[in-house]
Design a protein around this motif. Sequence first.
Motif, short mmCIF file in Angstrom:
data_model
loop_
_atom_site.label_atom_id
_atom_site.label_comp_id
_atom_site.label_asym_id
_atom_site.label_seq_id
_atom_site.Cartn_x
_atom_site.Cartn_y
_atom_site.Cartn_z
N LEU A 125 10.73 -5.42 13.15
CA LEU A 125 10.66 -5.70 11.73
C LEU A 125 11.20 -4.46 11.01
CD1 LEU A 125 9.64 -7.67 9.53
CD2 LEU A 125 7.48 -6.43 9.55
N VAL A 126 12.18 -4.67 10.14
CA VAL A 126 12.81 -3.56 9.43
C VAL A 126 12.54 -3.72 7.94
CG1 VAL A 126 14.99 -2.36 8.98
CG2 VAL A 126 14.67 -3.56 11.15
N VAL A 127 12.07 -2.64 7.30
CA VAL A 127 11.79 -2.67 5.87
C VAL A 127 12.53 -1.52 5.20
CG1 VAL A 127 10.01 -2.68 4.07
CG2 VAL A 127 9.47 -3.61 6.34
N LYS A 128 13.18 -1.82 4.08
CA LYS A 128 13.86 -0.79 3.29
C LYS A 128 13.47 -0.99 1.83
CE LYS A 128 17.34 2.32 2.76
NZ LYS A 128 17.36 3.63 3.39
N VAL A 129 13.04 0.09 1.19
CA VAL A 129 12.66 0.03 -0.22
C VAL A 129 13.83 0.57 -1.04
CG1 VAL A 129 10.96 0.80 -1.95
CG2 VAL A 129 10.25 0.44 0.43
N SER A 130 14.16 -0.12 -2.13
CA SER A 130 15.26 0.33 -2.99
C SER A 130 14.81 1.50 -3.86
CB SER A 130 15.75 -0.82 -3.88
OG SER A 130 16.57 -1.69 -3.16
N THR A 131 14.74 2.67 -3.26
CA THR A 131 14.30 3.86 -3.99
C THR A 131 15.44 4.50 -4.77
OG1 THR A 131 14.68 5.13 -1.97
CG2 THR A 131 12.41 4.43 -2.42
N ARG A 166 0.85 -1.21 0.00
CA ARG A 166 0.00 0.00 0.00
C ARG A 166 0.87 1.25 0.00
NH1 ARG A 166 -4.42 1.41 -0.17
NH2 ARG A 166 -3.63 3.40 -0.73
N ALA A 167 1.93 1.24 0.81
CA ALA A 167 2.82 2.41 0.92
C ALA A 167 3.62 2.63 -0.37
CB ALA A 167 3.76 2.24 2.10
N VAL A 168 4.18 1.55 -0.91
CA VAL A 168 4.98 1.69 -2.13
C VAL A 168 4.11 2.11 -3.30
CG1 VAL A 168 6.50 0.48 -3.76
CG2 VAL A 168 6.73 0.07 -1.30
N ASN A 169 2.91 1.58 -3.35
CA ASN A 169 1.96 1.97 -4.40
C ASN A 169 1.63 3.46 -4.29
OD1 ASN A 169 0.36 1.19 -6.63
ND2 ASN A 169 -1.45 1.22 -5.34
N ASP A 170 1.43 3.95 -3.07
CA ASP A 170 1.17 5.38 -2.88
C ASP A 170 2.41 6.21 -3.24
OD1 ASP A 170 -1.42 4.97 -2.13
OD2 ASP A 170 -1.07 5.15 0.02
N TYR A 171 3.58 5.68 -2.94
CA TYR A 171 4.84 6.35 -3.29
C TYR A 171 4.94 6.50 -4.82
CZ TYR A 171 9.90 6.46 -4.34
OH TYR A 171 11.14 6.74 -4.86
N ASN A 176 2.59 6.53 -6.96
CA ASN A 176 1.53 7.38 -7.49
C ASN A 176 1.51 8.78 -6.85
OD1 ASN A 176 -0.04 5.60 -9.43
ND2 ASN A 176 0.09 4.29 -7.64
N GLU A 177 2.61 9.10 -6.16
CA GLU A 177 2.77 10.42 -5.52
C GLU A 177 1.60 10.79 -4.61
OE1 GLU A 177 3.80 13.22 -8.57
OE2 GLU A 177 5.57 12.07 -9.16
N ARG A 178 1.22 9.80 -3.77
CA ARG A 178 0.11 10.02 -2.83
C ARG A 178 0.55 9.89 -1.39
NH1 ARG A 178 -3.36 6.18 -6.21
NH2 ARG A 178 -2.63 4.69 -4.68
N LEU A 179 1.83 10.06 -1.11
CA LEU A 179 2.32 9.90 0.26
C LEU A 179 1.68 10.93 1.19
CD1 LEU A 179 6.16 9.22 -0.10
CD2 LEU A 179 4.31 7.58 0.12
N LYS A 180 1.27 10.47 2.36
CA LYS A 180 0.70 11.37 3.37
C LYS A 180 1.72 11.68 4.46
CE LYS A 180 -4.14 10.05 2.77
NZ LYS A 180 -4.08 8.88 1.90
N SER A 181 2.84 10.95 4.45
CA SER A 181 3.89 11.17 5.46
C SER A 181 5.19 11.56 4.74
CB SER A 181 4.07 9.92 6.32
OG SER A 181 4.50 8.85 5.50
N ARG A 182 6.28 11.61 5.49
CA ARG A 182 7.52 12.20 4.99
C ARG A 182 8.17 11.45 3.82
NH1 ARG A 182 11.11 13.09 9.91
NH2 ARG A 182 11.45 10.90 9.56
N ASN A 183 8.16 10.12 3.88
CA ASN A 183 8.79 9.33 2.82
C ASN A 183 8.15 7.94 2.78
OD1 ASN A 183 10.15 7.59 4.79
ND2 ASN A 183 11.52 9.33 5.16
N HIS A 210 9.20 5.14 3.70
CA HIS A 210 9.42 4.30 4.88
C HIS A 210 8.49 4.68 6.03
CE1 HIS A 210 13.08 3.82 2.41
NE2 HIS A 210 12.82 2.56 2.68
N SER A 211 8.30 5.98 6.25
CA SER A 211 7.32 6.37 7.28
C SER A 211 5.92 5.99 6.81
CB SER A 211 7.41 7.87 7.58
OG SER A 211 7.29 8.64 6.41
N GLU A 212 5.70 6.00 5.50
CA GLU A 212 4.38 5.63 4.94
C GLU A 212 4.08 4.16 5.21
OE1 GLU A 212 0.96 7.19 2.90
OE2 GLU A 212 2.75 8.22 3.61
N ILE A 213 5.12 3.32 5.23
CA ILE A 213 4.90 1.89 5.51
C ILE A 213 4.33 1.72 6.92
CG2 ILE A 213 6.07 -0.32 5.93
CD1 ILE A 213 7.96 0.44 3.54
#
Length: 198
Positions: free
Chosen positions: A112-118, A66-71, A73-80, A82-85
Amino acid sequence: MTSSLESIQLPHLPASLPIHVALYRDVQNAPFLRQQLISGNADFEYAFIDASSVLSRTHALSAVFRAVNDYLNERLKSRNVHSEIVFSFSPTNNIADSFRKFGISDSTKDLLVVKVSTAPEITHESVAAHLAQSVEGTPAPFNDETLSRIADITKIKKAYKLGSLNVAPAGQTNGANDSGKKLLENSLLGAIAIRGAT
């Protein structure tokens, strides 16, 4: 310390955006990690999630998707992303509340640690090396078996306002509990999807 970092290619997301996930038990330096996040240290741009609020692998990956999809589609509601996750775990639109319920706290023991390869320099190797240096905890496999031992069912039900749902606590495995857990998981996935739609 051996790395149990897993790199995952989520369906329906670009191959150029692998997700790196690691699970740690008995974490000794949660206050330090949380402080790096609060101070905005770019080296610690991760989603740090208190694993006791994660029911299953599917629950975690649904929030990540959900967070990566929002990222994308430029729909993030938080800072980046990772905070969106962390925010994506929440059934409500209150960002501060979602960090309180699902994010790392000073008392977090299972992480649990998550990192997206942005960016191209974010690779399995670079993330594994940084986490090995930074997280003082015991790596554990990111699977349902481990998560079911960590998950705090009472806490999860409270966070999602599902108090009436009948699910036995961890450690009590029987057929009835399996179906209750599946029902709980479906309710969590529904809450994540519905909040995203509003």
